[in-house]
Design a protein around this motif. Structure first.
Motif, PDB file in Angstrom:
ATOM      1  N   TRP A 258       0.817  -0.941  -0.203  1.00 21.10           N
ATOM      2  CA  TRP A 258      -0.125   0.000   0.284  1.00 21.10           C
ATOM      3  C   TRP A 258       0.955   1.478  -0.364  1.00 21.10           C
ATOM      4  O   TRP A 258       2.288   0.831   0.570  1.00 21.10           O
TER       5      TRP A 258
ATOM      6  N   ILE B  22      -4.164  -4.758  -7.430  1.00 22.71           N
ATOM      7  CA  ILE B  22      -3.865  -6.437  -7.426  1.00 22.71           C
ATOM      8  C   ILE B  22      -4.180  -6.511  -9.065  1.00 22.71           C
ATOM      9  O   ILE B  22      -4.743  -6.443  -9.323  1.00 22.71           O
TER      10      ILE B  22
ATOM     11  N   ALA C 272      -2.518  -9.263 -12.310  1.00 24.47           N
ATOM     12  CA  ALA C 272      -2.411 -10.441 -12.387  1.00 24.47           C
ATOM     13  C   ALA C 272      -2.437 -10.429 -14.297  1.00 24.47           C
ATOM     14  O   ALA C 272      -2.790 -10.283 -14.634  1.00 24.47           O
TER      15      ALA C 272
ATOM     16  N   MET D   5       2.377  -4.755 -22.185  1.00 20.62           N
ATOM     17  CA  MET D   5       2.439  -5.964 -21.978  1.00 20.62           C
ATOM     18  C   MET D   5       0.992  -6.324 -21.379  1.00 20.62           C
ATOM     19  O   MET D   5       0.380  -6.783 -21.190  1.00 20.62           O
ATOM     20  N   ALA D   6       1.880  -6.446 -20.021  1.00 23.00           N
ATOM     21  CA  ALA D   6       1.499  -7.033 -18.671  1.00 23.00           C
ATOM     22  C   ALA D   6       0.262  -6.154 -18.099  1.00 23.00           C
ATOM     23  O   ALA D   6      -0.401  -6.660 -18.037  1.00 23.00           O
TER      24      ALA D   6
ATOM     25  N   SER E 180      -3.150  -6.922 -20.633  1.00 24.05           N
ATOM     26  CA  SER E 180      -3.840  -8.767 -19.967  1.00 24.05           C
ATOM     27  C   SER E 180      -3.816  -8.841 -18.803  1.00 24.05           C
ATOM     28  O   SER E 180      -4.030  -9.737 -17.987  1.00 24.05           O
ATOM     29  N   ALA E 181      -3.757  -7.750 -17.569  1.00 24.51           N
ATOM     30  CA  ALA E 181      -3.906  -7.590 -16.135  1.00 24.51           C
ATOM     31  C   ALA E 181      -5.003  -7.406 -15.954  1.00 24.51           C
ATOM     32  O   ALA E 181      -5.945  -6.426 -16.132  1.00 24.51           O
ATOM     33  N   HIS E 182      -5.700  -8.173 -14.863  1.00 28.20           N
ATOM     34  CA  HIS E 182      -7.311  -8.165 -14.600  1.00 28.20           C
ATOM     35  C   HIS E 182      -6.788  -7.314 -13.343  1.00 28.20           C
ATOM     36  O   HIS E 182      -5.807  -7.329 -12.790  1.00 28.20           O
ATOM     37  N   ARG E 183      -7.447  -6.523 -12.454  1.00 37.66           N
ATOM     38  CA  ARG E 183      -7.707  -5.996 -11.207  1.00 37.66           C
ATOM     39  C   ARG E 183      -8.609  -6.520 -10.772  1.00 37.66           C
ATOM     40  O   ARG E 183      -9.795  -6.444 -10.787  1.00 37.66           O
ATOM     41  N   LEU E 184      -8.554  -6.520  -9.108  1.00 35.77           N
ATOM     42  CA  LEU E 184      -8.815  -7.503  -8.181  1.00 35.77           C
ATOM     43  C   LEU E 184      -9.577  -6.329  -7.253  1.00 35.77           C
ATOM     44  O   LEU E 184      -8.728  -5.798  -6.081  1.00 35.77           O
TER      45      LEU E 184
ATOM     46  N   THR F  56     -10.153  -6.897  -3.611  1.00 37.15           N
ATOM     47  CA  THR F  56     -10.568  -7.520  -2.509  1.00 37.15           C
ATOM     48  C   THR F  56     -10.642  -7.453  -1.569  1.00 37.15           C
ATOM     49  O   THR F  56      -9.892  -6.065  -0.637  1.00 37.15           O
TER      50      THR F  56
ATOM     51  N   PRO G 188      -8.120  -5.297   2.433  1.00 36.46           N
ATOM     52  CA  PRO G 188      -7.185  -6.816   2.943  1.00 36.46           C
ATOM     53  C   PRO G 188      -6.878  -6.499   3.970  1.00 36.46           C
ATOM     54  O   PRO G 188      -5.952  -5.758   4.732  1.00 36.46           O
ATOM     55  N   ALA G 189      -6.359  -7.525   4.569  1.00 37.12           N
ATOM     56  CA  ALA G 189      -5.893  -7.812   5.533  1.00 37.12           C
ATOM     57  C   ALA G 189      -4.324  -6.878   6.104  1.00 37.12           C
ATOM     58  O   ALA G 189      -3.722  -6.832   7.228  1.00 37.12           O
ATOM     59  N   ASP G 190      -3.714  -7.527   4.747  1.00 41.67           N
ATOM     60  CA  ASP G 190      -2.318  -6.468   4.136  1.00 41.67           C
ATOM     61  C   ASP G 190      -2.400  -5.287   4.611  1.00 41.67           C
ATOM     62  O   ASP G 190      -1.030  -4.680   4.620  1.00 41.67           O
ATOM     63  N   VAL G 191      -3.602  -4.013   5.041  1.00 40.53           N
ATOM     64  CA  VAL G 191      -3.901  -3.166   4.599  1.00 40.53           C
ATOM     65  C   VAL G 191      -3.864  -2.130   5.454  1.00 40.53           C
ATOM     66  O   VAL G 191      -5.065  -2.589   6.119  1.00 40.53           O
TER      67      VAL G 191
END
Lengths: 372, 429, 287, 153, 264
Positions: A92, A108, A110, C1-2, C5-9, C11, C18-21
């Motif tokens: 973050w 995030i 992918a 390129m990355a 084709s990236a998807h954003r999630l 969470t 998110p638990a890490d934020v």
């Protein structure tokens, strides 16, 4: 499971083209600086055709292979965790605004990736990391996102490496599940074929776009025989008949830990190359004005002093205790934590240990079993 | 009446030194550049090391121009072994040197020298009023560092240079981002030349003896004969026959002079430019003229323009090298050690840098000699002070001191380098 | 390129982040509870509930400095998060020195807290040093429903009399006589009229009925080892002794590996464990 | 009125001791009480008494110039102090001062030593009871030295 | 605009060195102006003539102590500094000039200078921590400029700088490098060397030469055993550890262990 299909090298090239056409990163073994690593490839020509690796404790060499196979080698220094459980990410960032702070969780992303050439031990390792990072109450969203978007195209090993011991860990050499497609490369004087097992609907959808034919019984048997030969030629093994988890738990004070500490560099290479080691640490950073902040996560290792740091000092100050932590975790406490061993027998920790410490040998020493 | 102008610690120079100018009855009697930087004995501990270690060790002589040390060393050692590099590797060395010139020159132009002309204590202070100017300078400097980073691994004490070539040769496609940055840098360098030409300069000239390398086709970096505007034309092998170093009490550095006449000489941008104007790229020549430079420049205060022109040239040259680059088959030539003696001179940003080595048959260094540009220029610096300061004696004390400092800074002296020198077994009493 | 084709999630965990934020909170109060020990009163910016179980901890972030695991020391069910922090390292120093109004990052609550004692049982609470902080929520909990328990005793060892955290509050509990309280210090001057000596020295004073007692221990690991041994010596089953462990915690969700002790992740499986579980692990040096 | 023998028998230090030994020891015993803040003994004095605390608290203290008086241990009901009686040079190595009104049984050291000399079994029994106290205090002392609650440097 | 009330004063001091580490500050092209906003650059002769005398909140010290005068001067720097941060191998271990510590400095002076009598120098080159208390040591020959910014940023907010003391190997693997020692038999000090460079040398196909000095708990004898297997003789091993951090304990001891004949 559906019947085995057969494709040619052209079929494999077709597969790569289809994957790239779908906007996927196609990642596969490729040679760089005389080492087979995992990196983006554009075509079948980027695969390490005709080379093989010679591995042993603290030693890795690429040599010309007796057969011109595309996958006639075993695993190199990279594990797929590099793509799934990224070495370094930002969690973050935040900015001071007014009296408060705006916190932005890292997006995030992918990459839709296709991994070609995933070995059975690596499928097992990925399954283990799945359990660690997504199997509990909390899910590592970064990992999960990458994992959900990765297509796994496995390859059954046609040879065993000098450091391999997957057979004794029951994780290979044949892929039995967890893949979208699994290839068995069959190279004869006449033909260069790939037998394909389909492991998922995504895999089936790919196969539907590639010209293939059904495998003959003879081909099927040849593939079986190849896997059996690989099993029999494993470079190493965990000692049979030893309950390793219990052995570790019972020998936390074994003198061997002190002995291995005289050889161990505590350099952390074994943990870095291990496909299941998942430990990370975080660093908080700020700009010079003290107004922007971020937290970055990176791979960590139980071999560092900071790993167990507790206001004032580390809990595991001796190298012996750090080596013990790594090995007992991998082979013993992991079972209690996640329901399986943390070791898949890929042998990377043996090959890439600069001083060639061999985990199977250390188990033998503690078990009091003679070296094979 | 005797008056002394002293500067205890010279600011905005690399390394630590001071100066003392003695004025008697309105005439400058003497000027001393005091170098009290402690000695570090490089030539001594190079003895006994393997020749392959030399590039890494000599880099540590100077954090400002490590590439220059590495280049002189590898050329000298390759000369001993009779090794010739492929054109690709040779071009890479030239590119690396371009990076160091850009980084070093731009640092001096913007952060060390310009504040003298615009009246600031330093570049950071100058940035408060001339933010865009300083930022342009910093970004231009950064491009130089990017070359060093890319090709050398890092900007200070690069790790990729080895005797015989490089540890790793880059791939052609890896150059793309750097080339983009260099295209920007070319415009910034051109703007720098124009801007430098607009500064006000004291009309002070001296009839220097310029000494620099000269090459058949190129503006000199790594190779060439040592020439002067007074007819000297020698190979580096004969350097010792024509130049000597003496040790003066006020300095931990050695002074160089012509062996026959004892006369001082000047190395560095002014000398290089004046002796090699015809080898500059058309773009650099044109920019130099537009900024008011003649083919020869004897006004050391104008060295800021000359550095800008050389920066422009280095950017231009870097782009040319990248454009023409082809990946070599091997990144280095393997070398079997042999007994022998060899030397080389290359053009550090501050001027001629001479190295000489004698090797045992197993490649162990038996003897090393290094003559850096700043010690070659020391006598000239002191003469400049004596000649020029006389015209400034009416200035208030602080302004006079400042003018003295500026006169030294014209040289971009690198004191850290200067002190690591040596002279072997010679006692001239 | 990355990116193409990236998807954003997006969470989100239960609390929308998110638990890490970390979530944003503001310090609303700060007071000293002992030399170098500060208690912060934190209000969450999102007004999310501050539910937690006694014994759980939060990960607190001092922006730009870092994050530390800090046990919750306030009463359950409150509007604010109460944390007691000892100023020992850079992060705890920054946290302990936040002023009212300052932003603070909060992740949590995490971990397994103290067991809920079965009705009627005696509760023996043994704390050392700052170990009283994570026990305080359980004391509040017990006081709130005092009738549900038998004898409740707090034994508390501290370094010096002035280092006793929540001292005024402890004295108030003592006056209320709802729980038995014995304090001891390692070092004292003449003004101190209480006990001097280690906390295990207080154990003989407690009427312990092993059949109906549980013990909650929190303090330095060495102290818990000795107290655990003394209590089992007195007949208390190791499964009825609970200890709160401390290890280097980074992620607090069992993903980073740092806080492992044998097979346990202290952050995820603890920090509260039975002494039975910890005894063999605590006995191995550098485990 | 409780007899000295009963008092001794009820004190944990003598718990389980052969009644005949308790009888022997009680011959050396006195019932004593002290007001709050009273010094019972001083460092350096002859250790002529061994105390079994029945009620109240006693602080054992050492004072050092410039550092004031430090209490290193408090002794309460069921505990003992003055075990210096058993070993030469029979001198107090600390001050003992009551924290509050304190009742104790004081055993005359010379008397007790003579009886122990004459009756080695008594001496052995008492030594076995003194040793655990010593060990526990030594251990307590070690943990105090660790400064467990302090901040590691 | 910063959130801080008063800008801390920064001073940069030089002792025996090549200037490279303090140059790193000027090489922070993207951060130097922001730094000048965050702090008062009160003494930094390489960058500015201006000088604010008095006390400094943060002093950066480059270089080693090689003269009697410098041994006195560092005491003064310490007295005038709240936090004293030493940067680079010279300041943290004595630097390459500490090679004199193992030789006769008079002989060195005679080799290098025509008039040794003009030269005043100590027989040793020693790290700053041998002379005064230091608050932080930033390793490297030269230091990594990103680490320098991190250290300064960390000190400004009171953070522990993220400059891990583990091996170079960790950085090497984070970068995705294959081990040059395992794969190419390249002698590499990475396993015993302090991280911070970003595993530069292995990224350029060469072994680490230890310019960041020994890592935490280094096991140099075990590494030397491996290097011997790769064909390095005693003399080569002695030299390998004896370069830019020759005076750092673990490297010095290991060098001396292989330098039986004093030829290192």
């Amino acid at each position: 499971m559906a019947e085995q299909r057969v494709i040619t090298a052209e079929g494999l090239q077709q597969l790569i083209a289809i994957l790239a056409g779908e906007g996927r990163r196609v990642i596969a073994p490729t040679v760089r600086d005389d080492v087979i690593i995992y990196d983006d490839i554009e075509s079948i020509d980027d695969l390490p055709l005709g080379v093989t690796d010679v591995q042993g404790p603290g030693s890795y060499r690429l040599v010309d292979a007796p057969e011109a196979e595309y996958f006639g080698f075993v695993v190199g220094p990279h594990a797929w965790k590099k793509f799934l459980h990224a070495p370094q990410i930002e969690l973050w960032r935040a900015q001071r605004e007014g009296g408060g702070v705006n916190i932005h969780a890292a997006d995030i992303y992918a990459e839709r990736a296709a991994f070609i050439g995933v070995r059975a031990c690596e499928l097992a390792a990925i399954a283990i990391q799945d359990r660690v990072l997504t199997g509990g109450q909390h899910v590592d969203a970064h990992y999960k996102m990458r994992r959900d978007h990765a297509l796994l195209i496995a390859v059954n090993c046609s040879k065993a490496g000098g450091s391999c011991f997957c057979a004794s860990m029951e994780t290979g050499p044949a892929a039995t599940g967890g893949f979208d497609l699994a290839l068995t490369e069959l190279k004869t004087a006449q033909d260069h074929l790939f037998l394909v097992d389909v492991g998922s609907s995504a895999g089936q959808a790919l196969m539907d776009q590639i010209s293939s034919r059904a495998a003959t019984a003879q081909e099927h048997n040849a593939a079986q025989a190849q896997v059996e030969h690989t099993t029999e030629s494993m470079g190493r093994s965990m000692p049979a008949g030893v309950n390793t988890p219990q052995l570790m738990a019972d020998n936390l004070l074994h003198p061997r830990w002190q002995e291995v500490a005289t050889r161990c560099l505590s350099c952390a290479n074994c943990t870095m190359v291990c496909p299941t080691c998942f430990c990370t640490t975080v660093d908080d950073v700020s700009d010079l004005a003290g107004e922007r902040y971020a937290r970055e996560r990176r791979w960590d290792s139980c071999f560092t002093m900071d790993f167990s740091y507790l206001h004032g000092g580390g809990v595991r100050n001796s190298v012996a205790s750090r080596y013990r932590q790594w090995m007992t975790h991998k082979l013993s406490t992991w079972v209690e934590q996640f329901g399986s061993s943390g070791c898949v027998g890929c042998g990377r920790c043996i090959t890439w240990c600069p001083v060639g410490i061999d985990i199977t040998e250390e188990v033998r020493a503690i078990a009091g079993v003679e070296a094979v | 009446m005797t008056k002394t102008v002293k500067v205890d610690v010279l600011a905005r120079v690399e390394g630590e030194g001071g100066l003392k100018v003695t004025i008697r009855d309105g005439v400058v009697r003497s000027a001393e550049l005091n170098i009290f930087e402690p000695p570090r004995f490089f030539e001594a501990f190079l003895r006994g090391r393997d020749f392959s270690e030399a590039p890494d060790i000599v880099a540590r002589i100077c954090g400002i121009c490590p590439v220059a040390y590495q280049m002189s060393a590898v050329h000298a050692l390759e000369n001993i072994h009779g090794v010739t590099l492929s054109p690709q590797l040779r071009a890479l060395r030239r590119l690396l040197y371009c990076g160091e010139w850009i980084e070093s020159h731009v640092l001096h132009i913007y952060m060390l020298h310009a504040p003298d002309f615009l009246g600031y204590a330093g570049g950071v202070e100058m940035a408060r009023d001339h933010g865009d100017l300083v930022r342009q300078g910093l970004q231009l400097k950064k491009v130089g560092n990017e070359i060093l980073n890319f090709l050398g691994g890092r900007e200070i004490h690069p790790i990729n240079v080895r005797v015989g070539g490089f540890h790793r040769a880059p791939r052609k496609k890896e150059f793309a981002p750097l080339a983009e940055r260099l295209k920007w840098a070319r415009d910034a360098a051109l703007a720098t030349v124009h801007w430098a030409g607009t500064l006000e300069f004291p009309e002070r000239e001296r009839d220097y003896t310029f000494v620099a390398l000269r090459h058949d086709q190129e503006y000199p970096f790594n190779e060439g004969r040592i020439v002067s505007n007074r007819g000297l034309d020698i190979s580096a092998d004969d350097y010792d026959k024509h130049f000597e170093e003496i040790h003066v009490p006020q300095s931990t550095a050695l002074h160089s002079r012509f062996r026959d006449t004892g006369a001082a000489y000047l190395v560095g941008p002014l000398a290089r430019y004046s002796l090699n104007f015809d080898r500059l790229s058309p773009l650099a020549q044109e920019a130099a003229r537009a900024a008011g430079l003649e083919r020869t420049c004897r006004n050391p205060y104008r060295s800021i323009i000359v550095r800008a022109v050389e920066t422009l040239y280095a950017v231009d040259e870097a782009l040319r090298v990248i454009e023409a680059y082809e990946e070599p088959d091997r990144s280095f030539v393997a070398i079997e050690p042999r007994k022998g003696e060899g030397c080389a001179a290359t053009e550090a940003p501050r001027g001629l840098l001479y190295h000489r080595y004698r090797l045992e048959k197993d490649g162990t260094i038996a003897e090393a000699q290094i003559v850096p540009p700043t010690s070659q220029n020391q006598a000239s610096v002191e003469e400049d002070l004596v000649e020029f300061i006389g015209g400034f004696l009416d200035l208030p004390e602080e302004a006079l001191r400042h003018r003295c400092e500026q006169t030294v800074r014209n040289y971009d002296p690198c004191i850290s380098c200067a002190t690591h020198f040596l002279r072997l077994d010679i006692d001239r009493g | 390129m990355a990116l193409m084709s990236a998807h954003r999630l997006s969470t989100t965990s239960g609390c929308g982040v998110p638990a890490d934020v970390p979530r944003l909170g503001y310090v609303r109060g700060r007071r000293s509870d002992a030399p170098g020990v500060w208690t912060l009163d934190i209000e969450m910016a999102d007004d999310a509930p501050c539910d937690f179980a006694p014994g759980q901890f939060n990960m607190l972030t001092a922006f730009g400095v870092g994050e530390a695991a800090i046990s919750i020391s306030g009463a359950p069910g409150g509007e604010r998060l109460i944390h007691t922090i000892r100023d020992v390292g850079p992060v705890s120093h920054a946290l302990a020195n936040l002023a009212p109004g300052d932003p603070i990052g909060v992740r949590g609550p995490f971990g397994v807290g103290w067991p809920m004692a079965t009705p009627g049982s005696d509760v023996l609470i043994i704390a050392g040093g700052l170990g009283l902080a994570p026990l305080r929520p359980s004391i509040y909990d017990i006081l709130a429903r005092r009738d549900a328990f038998g004898a409740v005793t707090l034994l508390y060892g501290s370094r010096r009399p002035e280092d006793i955290v929540f001292h005024a509050e402890v004295e108030a509990w003592r006056r209320e006589k709802k729980i038995n309280i014995e304090l001891t210090v390692d070092h004292a001057g003449v003004d101190w009229r209480g006990h001097v000596g280690v906390v295990t020295g207080l154990l003989p004073r407690v009427q312990l009925d092993p059949s109906r007692a549980i013990a909650l221990l929190c303090g330095p690991e060495v102290m818990m080892r000795f107290v655990g041994a003394a209590l089992t010596e007195q007949g208390l089953d190791a499964t009825k002794i609970f200890v709160s462990m401390e290890r280097n915690m980074k992620c607090a969700i069992g993903h980073c590996g740092h806080c492992q002790l044998g097979p346990t992740f202290i952050c995820r499986d603890g920090p509260v464990f039975t002494y039975e579980r910890m005894r063999p692990l605590m006995s191995v040096k550098e485990l | 009125m409780e007899t000295l023998e009963q008092m001794l028998g009820a004190h944990p230090f003598f718990a389980g001791l052969d009644p005949s030994f308790i009888g022997l020891a009680s011959g050396c015993a006195h019932d004593v009480s002290f007001a709050a803040g009273e010094f019972i003994c001083h460092e350096g004095d002859a250790a002529d008494r061994f105390y079994l605390v029945r009620e109240g608290h006693v602080a054992l203290q050492i004072s050092a110039p410039g550092r004031g008086v430090a209490t290193f241990l408090t002794v309460g009901p069921g505990e003992v102090f003055g075990i210096n009686w058993l070993a030469p040079p029979y001198r107090w190595s600390y001050d003992a001062r009551t924290v509050e009104k304190t009742h104790a049984v004081a055993l005359d050291a010379t008397c007790l030593r003579v009886k122990c000399e004459n009756e080695p079994a008594l001496g052995y029994a008492l030594t076995k009871r003194v040793l655990p106290v010593l060990i526990e205090r030594l251990h307590a002392c070690r943990t105090q030295l660790l400064d467990l609650y302090g901040v590691p440097s | 605009m910063t959130g801080r009330h008063k800008r801390p004063r920064l001073a940069v001091w030089k002792f025996a060195s090549c200037d490279g580490c303090q140059l790193s500050l000027l090489d922070c092209e993207d951060e130097i102006l922001a730094l000048a906003e965050a702090v008062d650059i009160a003494y930094f002769p390489e960058a500015t003539r201006s000088e604010i005398s008095g006390h400094y909140d943060i002093s950066l010290v480059e270089g080693s102590i090689t003269t009697a005068h410098d041994a006195v001067r560092i005491q003064e720097v310490r007295r005038r500094s709240t936090k004293l941060i030493v940067i680079g191998a010279c300041a943290t271990s004595g630097g390459i000039q500490a090679l004199r510590n193992f030789s006769d400095v008079k002989e060195y002076t005679r080799i290098v200078y025509a008039r040794p009598d003009y030269i005043e120098t100590l027989a040793t080159s020693t790290p700053i921590s041998d002379h005064v208390r230091v608050d932080f040591e930033l390793r490297g020959c030269p230091i990594n400029k990103h680490q320098l910014v991190e250290v300064l940023g960390a000190f400004l907010v009171g953070r522990r700088p993220a400059t891990p003391a583990h091996s170079v190997c960790v950085e090497c693997k984070l970068k995705g490098n294959a081990c040059v020692m395992v794969a190419h038999d390249a002698p590499c000090l990475g396993p015993v060397t302090h991280a911070g460079c970003g595993a530069l040398c292995p990224s350029y196909n060469r072994g680490c030469y230890g310019c960041f000095g020994p890592k935490e708990t280094p096991n140099a004898p075990a590494l030397s055993a491996k290097l011997s297997e790769l064909g390095m003789d005693q003399r080569a091993l002695a030299r390998l550890y004896s370069t830019f951090n020759a005076n750092a304990d673990a490297f010095r001891q290991e060098s001396e262990r292989h330098d039986q004949d004093g030829q290192g």
